[in-house]
Design an enzyme around this catalytic site. Structure first.
Site, PDB file in Angstrom:
ATOM      1  N   VAL A   1       8.075   4.029  -1.542  1.00  0.00           N
ATOM      2  CA  VAL A   1       9.048   3.717  -2.600  1.00  0.00           C
ATOM      3  C   VAL A   1       9.193   4.959  -3.488  1.00  0.00           C
ATOM      4  O   VAL A   1       8.205   5.431  -4.067  1.00  0.00           O
ATOM      5  CB  VAL A   1       8.605   2.487  -3.428  1.00  0.00           C
TER       6      VAL A   1
ATOM      7  N   HIS B   1       4.418   5.240  -8.615  1.00  0.00           N
ATOM      8  CA  HIS B   1       3.599   4.048  -8.844  1.00  0.00           C
ATOM      9  C   HIS B   1       2.155   4.382  -8.548  1.00  0.00           C
ATOM     10  O   HIS B   1       1.860   5.134  -7.631  1.00  0.00           O
ATOM     11  CB  HIS B   1       4.063   2.869  -7.986  1.00  0.00           C
TER      12      HIS B   1
ATOM     13  N   HIS C   1      -1.313   2.438  -7.517  1.00  0.00           N
ATOM     14  CA  HIS C   1      -1.892   1.185  -7.022  1.00  0.00           C
ATOM     15  C   HIS C   1      -3.255   0.986  -7.682  1.00  0.00           C
ATOM     16  O   HIS C   1      -4.066   1.922  -7.718  1.00  0.00           O
ATOM     17  CB  HIS C   1      -2.139   1.258  -5.512  1.00  0.00           C
TER      18      HIS C   1
ATOM     19  N   ASN D   1       0.280   7.526  -3.804  1.00  0.00           N
ATOM     20  CA  ASN D   1       0.776   8.247  -2.631  1.00  0.00           C
ATOM     21  C   ASN D   1       1.938   9.137  -3.054  1.00  0.00           C
ATOM     22  O   ASN D   1       2.803   8.713  -3.824  1.00  0.00           O
ATOM     23  CB  ASN D   1       1.261   7.252  -1.560  1.00  0.00           C
TER      24      ASN D   1
HETATM   25  P1  5GP Z   1       3.725   3.240  -1.335  1.00  0.00           P
HETATM   26  O1  5GP Z   1       3.505   3.163   0.139  1.00  0.00           O
HETATM   27  O2  5GP Z   1       5.085   3.789  -1.667  1.00  0.00           O
HETATM   28  O3  5GP Z   1       2.617   3.934  -2.067  1.00  0.00           O
HETATM   29  O4  5GP Z   1       3.641   1.745  -1.861  1.00  0.00           O
HETATM   30  C1  5GP Z   1       4.752   0.926  -2.058  1.00  0.00           C
HETATM   31  C2  5GP Z   1       4.223  -0.465  -2.376  1.00  0.00           C
HETATM   32  O5  5GP Z   1       5.288  -1.225  -2.889  1.00  0.00           O
HETATM   33  C3  5GP Z   1       3.683  -1.210  -1.162  1.00  0.00           C
HETATM   34  O6  5GP Z   1       2.321  -1.552  -1.384  1.00  0.00           O
HETATM   35  C4  5GP Z   1       4.586  -2.439  -1.050  1.00  0.00           C
HETATM   36  O7  5GP Z   1       3.900  -3.597  -0.655  1.00  0.00           O
HETATM   37  C5  5GP Z   1       5.136  -2.552  -2.466  1.00  0.00           C
HETATM   38  N1  5GP Z   1       6.460  -3.171  -2.525  1.00  0.00           N
HETATM   39  C6  5GP Z   1       7.545  -2.882  -1.749  1.00  0.00           C
HETATM   40  N2  5GP Z   1       8.583  -3.640  -2.106  1.00  0.00           N
HETATM   41  C7  5GP Z   1       8.178  -4.411  -3.148  1.00  0.00           C
HETATM   42  C8  5GP Z   1       8.835  -5.380  -3.954  1.00  0.00           C
HETATM   43  O8  5GP Z   1      10.015  -5.706  -3.803  1.00  0.00           O
HETATM   44  N3  5GP Z   1       8.087  -5.970  -4.932  1.00  0.00           N
HETATM   45  C9  5GP Z   1       6.770  -5.635  -5.154  1.00  0.00           C
HETATM   46  N4  5GP Z   1       6.128  -6.269  -6.132  1.00  0.00           N
HETATM   47  N5  5GP Z   1       6.127  -4.715  -4.412  1.00  0.00           N
HETATM   48  C10 5GP Z   1       6.816  -4.107  -3.421  1.00  0.00           C
END
Ligand code: 5GP
Length: 126
Positions: free
Chosen positions: A106, A110, A112, A97
């Site tokens: 975040v 990253h 997924h 994303n």
């Molecule tokens: P985004 O929406 O930014 O693509 O995905 C962020 C991902 O980070 C989400 O799937 C969320 O569950 C994961 N996430 C958020 N905080 C933490 C954390 O403290 N530890 C881990 N392992 N994953 C996290």
């Protein structure tokens, strides 16, 4: 709240804290420039995040500024994690994303990796 992917890097973001060892993670694998760990809120039986160790906000930032060595290392770790967890034969999904409309929450790049069950269509129209 999705982030603005053009913002400067925020060194207080959650993944920066994980990289510094200030927050724990369930590590899956690690390479010179990259780290893989389980998502804290899995959306599939296998839900792993792979991040570069460098300070990059998003795919856009990374692809523009990272060294060839970092990009190669990151790409290879994503593939290795999928192979090592026997995800290739059954198939899996990669997702990155980026920014507000991409739903990135975040502000550290990253990817997924989703797998372990049929994943359905790529996007569902709302
Ligand atoms: P985004 O929406 O930014 O693509 O995905 C962020 C991902 O980070 C989400 O799937 C969320 O569950 C994961 N996430 C958020 N905080 C933490 C954390 O403290 N530890 C881990 N392992 N994953 C996290």
């Amino acid at each position: 709240m999705p982030i603005d992917a053009t913002s400067p890097y925020d060194s207080d973001n959650i993944f920066a804290k994980i990289l510094r060892g200030d927050l724990p993670c369930e590590k899956v694998d690690e390479s010179e420039h990259s780290l893989a760990f389980h998502d804290i809120n899995p959306l599939a039986p296998v839900h792993i995040l792979v991040i570069p160790k460098g300070a990059y906000v998003s795919w856009d930032d990374f692809s523009a500024k990272a060294s060839d060595a970092e990009i190669a290392d990151f790409t290879r770790l994503v593939g290795k994690v999928a192979r090592d967890r026997q995800m290739v034969q059954q198939g899996y999904r990669l997702l990155a994303n980026v920014g507000k409309r991409g739903g990135q929450e975040v502000p550290h790049l990253h990817v997924h990796l989703f797998g372990g069950e049929p994943l359905g269509p790529m996007l569902a129209r709302q």
